[in-house]
Design an enzyme around this catalytic site. Structure first.
Site, short mmCIF file in Angstrom:
data_model
loop_
_atom_site.label_atom_id
_atom_site.label_comp_id
_atom_site.label_asym_id
_atom_site.label_seq_id
_atom_site.Cartn_x
_atom_site.Cartn_y
_atom_site.Cartn_z
N LYS A 228 33.17 46.86 34.40
CA LYS A 228 32.98 45.40 34.41
C LYS A 228 31.52 45.02 34.68
O LYS A 228 30.72 45.84 35.10
CB LYS A 228 33.97 44.77 35.40
CG LYS A 228 35.38 44.87 34.80
CD LYS A 228 36.38 43.91 35.34
CE LYS A 228 37.67 44.04 34.51
NZ LYS A 228 38.86 43.70 35.24
N ARG A 263 43.03 50.91 37.65
CA ARG A 263 43.09 50.74 36.19
C ARG A 263 41.72 51.09 35.62
O ARG A 263 40.74 50.38 35.90
CB ARG A 263 43.47 49.29 35.86
CG ARG A 263 43.55 48.99 34.38
CD ARG A 263 43.84 47.52 34.15
NE ARG A 263 43.99 47.20 32.73
CZ ARG A 263 42.98 46.95 31.91
NH1 ARG A 263 41.74 46.95 32.36
NH2 ARG A 263 43.21 46.67 30.64
N1 HH2 Z 1 41.21 43.71 33.50
C1 HH2 Z 1 41.28 43.59 32.16
C2 HH2 Z 1 42.49 43.59 31.50
N2 HH2 Z 1 43.65 43.75 32.19
N3 HH2 Z 1 44.78 44.06 34.24
C3 HH2 Z 1 44.74 44.19 35.57
N4 HH2 Z 1 45.89 44.35 36.26
N5 HH2 Z 1 43.56 44.16 36.27
C4 HH2 Z 1 42.37 44.01 35.64
O1 HH2 Z 1 41.32 43.95 36.33
C5 HH2 Z 1 42.36 43.87 34.21
C6 HH2 Z 1 43.61 43.89 33.53
C7 HH2 Z 1 40.01 43.41 31.38
O2 HH2 Z 1 40.35 43.28 30.06
P1 HH2 Z 1 39.39 43.37 28.86
O3 HH2 Z 1 38.14 42.67 29.24
O4 HH2 Z 1 40.12 42.90 27.68
O5 HH2 Z 1 38.99 44.87 28.67
P2 HH2 Z 1 39.71 46.23 28.98
O6 HH2 Z 1 41.17 46.07 28.68
O7 HH2 Z 1 39.04 47.23 28.08
O8 HH2 Z 1 39.46 46.51 30.43
#
Ligand code: HH2
Length: 288
Positions: A228, A263
């Site tokens: 992030k 995650r």
């Molecule tokens: N962050 C992303 C997506 N889903 N789920 C949980 N429980 N916690 C998180 O911090 C979280 C999540 C970020 O999503 P995105 O920016 O689409 O990218 P990526 O899925 O590759 O991490």
């Protein structure tokens, strides 16, 4: 404390840190591919993550990334996610499958296809039918803190707080209470502070530093800090793919503060680091 997280007919022990490997099925990332190629590539990636030591596979068909956060119609999300869930459930009947969605119809279909967990980055805010679907399937649920819509929840549009920790925890607690009221069993619930979601870097750092406050609620705590923006800022790694080392640091720090599920994109490196951190933790407990 040896507890477990209930996920439909499964019970996942929480006596060691669990790695949730990220599997994105967003065809835009597979530039010349149709859904068949996206599915194939996602299944292959999931196979690698399992071999690297992932405990849970998190399958997502809708990105919340600031630069690509266009809402995906339900039919398209189903077309992306379901073949992957079905294939993995068949090829790896022992694997724990999570679906990253804010849509009740996608959660429902994914459960029927063999998924065990609904990971809802809106904490059941965006689809009024989500809680009932999860309760009916007795699914494991991840309730994550965020504000706003899919399009802006990962931006700073709603990142204004007078008292960050108090407001974040209050809003997340409301989501937990709504899930319980709708009939989701407490032993199925995990909570997530939502690193980077409606949070500036200083908010993400504070959420991680004070994670123990969420831990005291008694639900498993999930943390998704992997690659992030705040890690890019701290390490100078501009490209998300270069943020592995910083992400591993965040995962270990989160585990040290009580997170049970991490995650991540980089499963092998995180698994090794967490195994060492857990051995140190266990040695401390044994000598106490
Ligand atoms: N962050 C992303 C997506 N889903 N789920 C949980 N429980 N916690 C998180 O911090 C979280 C999540 C970020 O999503 P995105 O920016 O689409 O990218 P990526 O899925 O590759 O991490």
């Amino acid at each position: 404390m040896s507890r477990s997280w209930q996920l439909r007919d499964r019970s996942l022990p929480l006596d060691r840190p669990l790695v949730m490997g990220i599997v994105n099925v967003t065809p835009d990332s597979f530039s010349d591919g149709g859904s068949y190629f996206a599915c194939d590539a996602a299944v292959e990636h999931a196979n690698e993550l399992l071999a690297e030591g992932a405990d849970i596979l998190d399958i997502g068909g809708e990105s919340t990334r600031p630069q690509s956060a266009e809402p995906v119609p339900v039919e398209e999300e189903l077309r992306r996610v379901l073949p992957v869930v079905r294939t993995l459930a068949k090829e790896h009947p022992e694997a724990i499958i999570s679906v990253d969605t804010v849509k009740a119809a996608v959660a429902d279909a994914a459960m029927q296809a063999g998924a065990h967990i609904v990971n809802d980055v809106s904490g059941f805010r965006l689809d009024a039918g989500m809680a009932a679907v999860c309760a009916r399937h007795e699914a494991g649920v991840v309730l994550m803190h965020s504000r706003g819509s899919v399009s802006d929840m990962a931006t700073y549009a709603h990142a204004e707080y007078a008292n960050f920790l108090g407001e974040m925890q209050g809003e997340l607690r409301e989501r937990v209470d709504a899930a319980l009221t709708a009939g989701v069993r407490p032993e199925c619930i995990a909570v997530d502070p939502g690193i980077g979601f409606s949070k500036r870097p200083e908010h993400s750092l504070l959420a991680l530093a004070c994670l123990d406050r969420l831990v005291t609620w008694g639900f498993p705590v999930v943390v998704g800090a992997s690659r992030k923006r705040f890690i890019g800022q701290l390490t100078g790694a501009r490209e998300p793919a270069q943020r592995r080392d910083g992400s591993v640091g965040a995962a270990v720090a989160a585990y040290d503060r009580g997170a049970q599920v991490l995650r991540v994109h980089d499963v092998a490196a995180t698994r090794r680091a967490l195994d060492v951190a857990a051995a140190i933790h266990d040695a401390g407990v044994a000598s106490a």
